[in-house]
Design a protein around this motif. Structure first.
Motif, PDB file in Angstrom:
ATOM      1  N   SER A   1       0.875  -1.296  -0.249  1.00 18.31           N
ATOM      2  CA  SER A   1       0.100   0.311  -0.027  1.00 18.31           C
ATOM      3  C   SER A   1       0.813   1.147  -0.010  1.00 18.31           C
ATOM      4  O   SER A   1       1.655   1.615   0.193  1.00 18.31           O
ATOM      5  CB  SER A   1      -0.994  -0.056   1.263  1.00 18.31           C
ATOM      6  N   LYS A   2       0.344   1.820  -0.804  1.00 18.72           N
ATOM      7  CA  LYS A   2       0.923   3.647  -0.270  1.00 18.72           C
ATOM      8  C   LYS A   2       1.096   4.632   0.602  1.00 18.72           C
ATOM      9  O   LYS A   2       0.145   4.292   2.044  1.00 18.72           O
ATOM     10  CB  LYS A   2       0.187   4.498  -1.618  1.00 18.72           C
ATOM     11  N   SER A   3       1.919   5.120   0.814  1.00 21.11           N
ATOM     12  CA  SER A   3       2.568   5.528   2.302  1.00 21.11           C
ATOM     13  C   SER A   3       1.078   7.852   1.984  1.00 21.11           C
ATOM     14  O   SER A   3       1.128   7.449   0.851  1.00 21.11           O
ATOM     15  CB  SER A   3       3.885   6.307   2.764  1.00 21.11           C
ATOM     16  N   PRO A   4       0.705   8.074   2.845  1.00 28.80           N
ATOM     17  CA  PRO A   4      -0.109   8.334   2.940  1.00 28.80           C
ATOM     18  C   PRO A   4       0.415   9.968   2.637  1.00 28.80           C
ATOM     19  O   PRO A   4       1.480  10.143   3.070  1.00 28.80           O
ATOM     20  CB  PRO A   4      -0.715   9.021   4.329  1.00 28.80           C
ATOM     21  N   SER A   5      -0.375  11.460   1.566  1.00 31.71           N
ATOM     22  CA  SER A   5       0.749  12.536   2.351  1.00 31.71           C
ATOM     23  C   SER A   5       0.877  13.222   3.750  1.00 31.71           C
ATOM     24  O   SER A   5      -0.037  12.467   4.034  1.00 31.71           O
ATOM     25  CB  SER A   5      -0.292  13.268   0.933  1.00 31.71           C
ATOM     26  N   PRO A   6       1.432  13.536   3.776  1.00 27.60           N
ATOM     27  CA  PRO A   6       1.666  14.617   4.764  1.00 27.60           C
ATOM     28  C   PRO A   6       1.015  15.495   5.581  1.00 27.60           C
ATOM     29  O   PRO A   6       0.334  15.405   4.271  1.00 27.60           O
ATOM     30  CB  PRO A   6       3.168  15.199   4.968  1.00 27.60           C
ATOM     31  N   SER A  35       5.517  -7.169  11.698  1.00 32.11           N
ATOM     32  CA  SER A  35       4.543  -7.621  12.169  1.00 32.11           C
ATOM     33  C   SER A  35       3.877  -7.659  13.439  1.00 32.11           C
ATOM     34  O   SER A  35       4.535  -7.713  13.949  1.00 32.11           O
ATOM     35  CB  SER A  35       4.552  -9.582  11.508  1.00 32.11           C
ATOM     36  N   THR A  36       2.621  -7.643  13.804  1.00 34.92           N
ATOM     37  CA  THR A  36       2.481  -7.303  14.725  1.00 34.92           C
ATOM     38  C   THR A  36       1.251  -8.208  15.524  1.00 34.92           C
ATOM     39  O   THR A  36       0.315  -9.123  13.987  1.00 34.92           O
ATOM     40  CB  THR A  36       2.261  -6.034  15.334  1.00 34.92           C
ATOM     41  N   LEU A  37       0.738  -8.649  16.637  1.00 34.45           N
ATOM     42  CA  LEU A  37      -0.635  -8.797  16.546  1.00 34.45           C
ATOM     43  C   LEU A  37      -1.447  -8.417  16.372  1.00 34.45           C
ATOM     44  O   LEU A  37      -1.302  -7.478  16.080  1.00 34.45           O
ATOM     45  CB  LEU A  37      -0.451  -8.741  18.340  1.00 34.45           C
ATOM     46  N   PRO A  38      -2.506  -8.965  15.771  1.00 36.64           N
ATOM     47  CA  PRO A  38      -4.301  -9.142  15.163  1.00 36.64           C
ATOM     48  C   PRO A  38      -4.407  -7.883  16.376  1.00 36.64           C
ATOM     49  O   PRO A  38      -5.629  -7.124  15.832  1.00 36.64           O
ATOM     50  CB  PRO A  38      -4.668 -10.239  14.383  1.00 36.64           C
ATOM     51  N   GLY A  39      -4.143  -7.742  17.615  1.00 36.79           N
ATOM     52  CA  GLY A  39      -4.773  -6.969  17.950  1.00 36.79           C
ATOM     53  C   GLY A  39      -4.763  -5.701  17.974  1.00 36.79           C
ATOM     54  O   GLY A  39      -4.955  -4.635  18.844  1.00 36.79           O
ATOM     55  N   ILE A  76      -1.105  -1.428   7.306  1.00 34.12           N
ATOM     56  CA  ILE A  76      -0.756  -3.076   7.407  1.00 34.12           C
ATOM     57  C   ILE A  76      -2.041  -3.962   6.827  1.00 34.12           C
ATOM     58  O   ILE A  76      -2.756  -3.758   6.768  1.00 34.12           O
ATOM     59  CB  ILE A  76      -1.734  -3.651   9.129  1.00 34.12           C
ATOM     60  N   GLY A  77      -1.220  -4.658   5.855  1.00 32.24           N
ATOM     61  CA  GLY A  77      -1.462  -5.463   4.710  1.00 32.24           C
ATOM     62  C   GLY A  77      -2.376  -6.518   5.692  1.00 32.24           C
ATOM     63  O   GLY A  77      -2.291  -7.366   6.962  1.00 32.24           O
ATOM     64  N   CYS A  78      -2.891  -7.364   4.675  1.00 31.65           N
ATOM     65  CA  CYS A  78      -3.629  -8.836   5.340  1.00 31.65           C
ATOM     66  C   CYS A  78      -2.371 -10.107   4.518  1.00 31.65           C
ATOM     67  O   CYS A  78      -2.000 -11.106   5.400  1.00 31.65           O
ATOM     68  CB  CYS A  78      -5.165  -9.177   4.076  1.00 31.65           C
ATOM     69  N   GLU A  79      -1.819  -9.793   4.211  1.00 33.80           N
ATOM     70  CA  GLU A  79      -0.090 -10.036   4.084  1.00 33.80           C
ATOM     71  C   GLU A  79       0.045 -11.052   4.456  1.00 33.80           C
ATOM     72  O   GLU A  79       0.928 -10.055   5.565  1.00 33.80           O
ATOM     73  CB  GLU A  79       0.187 -10.436   2.900  1.00 33.80           C
ATOM     74  N   GLY A  88       0.386 -16.767  15.295  1.00 37.15           N
ATOM     75  CA  GLY A  88       0.126 -15.722  15.712  1.00 37.15           C
ATOM     76  C   GLY A  88      -0.141 -14.170  15.478  1.00 37.15           C
ATOM     77  O   GLY A  88      -0.792 -13.484  15.914  1.00 37.15           O
ATOM     78  N   LEU A  89       0.572 -14.120  14.775  1.00 34.37           N
ATOM     79  CA  LEU A  89       0.903 -12.600  14.033  1.00 34.37           C
ATOM     80  C   LEU A  89       0.026 -12.114  12.932  1.00 34.37           C
ATOM     81  O   LEU A  89      -0.241 -12.770  12.129  1.00 34.37           O
ATOM     82  CB  LEU A  89       1.899 -12.417  13.416  1.00 34.37           C
ATOM     83  N   GLY A  90       0.015 -11.238  12.567  1.00 32.87           N
ATOM     84  CA  GLY A  90      -1.095 -10.290  11.201  1.00 32.87           C
ATOM     85  C   GLY A  90      -0.491 -10.393  10.080  1.00 32.87           C
ATOM     86  O   GLY A  90       0.756 -11.060  10.110  1.00 32.87           O
ATOM     87  N   GLY A  91      -0.826  -9.587   9.848  1.00 32.55           N
ATOM     88  CA  GLY A  91      -0.314  -8.854   8.018  1.00 32.55           C
ATOM     89  C   GLY A  91       0.705  -7.791   8.815  1.00 32.55           C
ATOM     90  O   GLY A  91       1.542  -7.615   9.452  1.00 32.55           O
ATOM     91  N   VAL A  92       1.310  -8.088   8.049  1.00 31.82           N
ATOM     92  CA  VAL A  92       3.003  -7.475   7.179  1.00 31.82           C
ATOM     93  C   VAL A  92       2.979  -6.132   6.757  1.00 31.82           C
ATOM     94  O   VAL A  92       1.714  -5.533   6.359  1.00 31.82           O
ATOM     95  CB  VAL A  92       3.845  -8.269   6.108  1.00 31.82           C
ATOM     96  N   PHE A  93       3.642  -5.127   7.678  1.00 30.88           N
ATOM     97  CA  PHE A  93       4.024  -3.482   7.064  1.00 30.88           C
ATOM     98  C   PHE A  93       4.869  -3.171   7.015  1.00 30.88           C
ATOM     99  O   PHE A  93       6.133  -3.984   7.581  1.00 30.88           O
ATOM    100  CB  PHE A  93       2.494  -2.927   7.769  1.00 30.88           C
ATOM    101  N   LYS A  94       5.201  -1.945   5.864  1.00 30.15           N
ATOM    102  CA  LYS A  94       7.008  -1.397   5.775  1.00 30.15           C
ATOM    103  C   LYS A  94       6.876  -0.875   7.031  1.00 30.15           C
ATOM    104  O   LYS A  94       6.451  -0.084   7.493  1.00 30.15           O
ATOM    105  CB  LYS A  94       6.511  -1.146   4.821  1.00 30.15           C
ATOM    106  N   VAL A  95       8.155  -0.617   6.855  1.00 27.11           N
ATOM    107  CA  VAL A  95       8.883   0.386   8.368  1.00 27.11           C
ATOM    108  C   VAL A  95       9.899   1.244   7.866  1.00 27.11           C
ATOM    109  O   VAL A  95      11.212   0.105   6.756  1.00 27.11           O
ATOM    110  CB  VAL A  95       9.158  -0.100   9.615  1.00 27.11           C
TER     111      VAL A  95
END
Length: 122
Positions: A1-6, A35-39, A76-79, A88-95
């Protein structure tokens, strides 16, 4: 997914993320993902879209240290990722890692969290 504009007139958000081991931090620093916990996903995604910037401060549980900090660079996406091997971890996101350094909690004891009964940040 794309980064938001500032969004300059919106707040910056900060989250302390605890990892169960240092290997997860190393993988994140090498691959630029987390990736973090779904909660936690809804709270982080809301902060990502409603804030000008979201900073993630990482610490390994029981280490007594921070291992560095990064900027949340995507929602955070679904992948899911097999990198951590935890079902137990949720989706991946970029950092985007800003600082990769082991810093003892004592260096931040002057910081108090008003949303957690003014307890020390650690």
């Amino acid at each position: 997914s794309k980064s938001p504009s500032p969004r300059p007139n919106t707040p910056v958000r900060y989250f302390i993320l605890k990892s169960s081991n240092l290997q997860n931090i190393d993988i994140s620093q090498q691959k630029g993902i987390w990736s973090t916990l779904p909660g936690n996903e809804k709270k982080l995604n809301n902060a990502f879209w409603e804030s000008s910037m979201v900073y993630l401060i990482f610490s390994v549980q029981g280490s007594g240290r921070f291992q560095g900090f990064a900027r949340m660079a995507s929602e955070i996406g679904c992948e899911k990722s097999q990198d951590w091997g935890s079902a137990g971890l949720g989706g991946v996101f970029k950092v985007d890692w800003i600082r990769k350094e082991s810093i003892p909690f004592q260096f931040a004891h002057h910081l108090l969290n008003p949303w957690n009964d003014n307890k020390k940040v650690q």
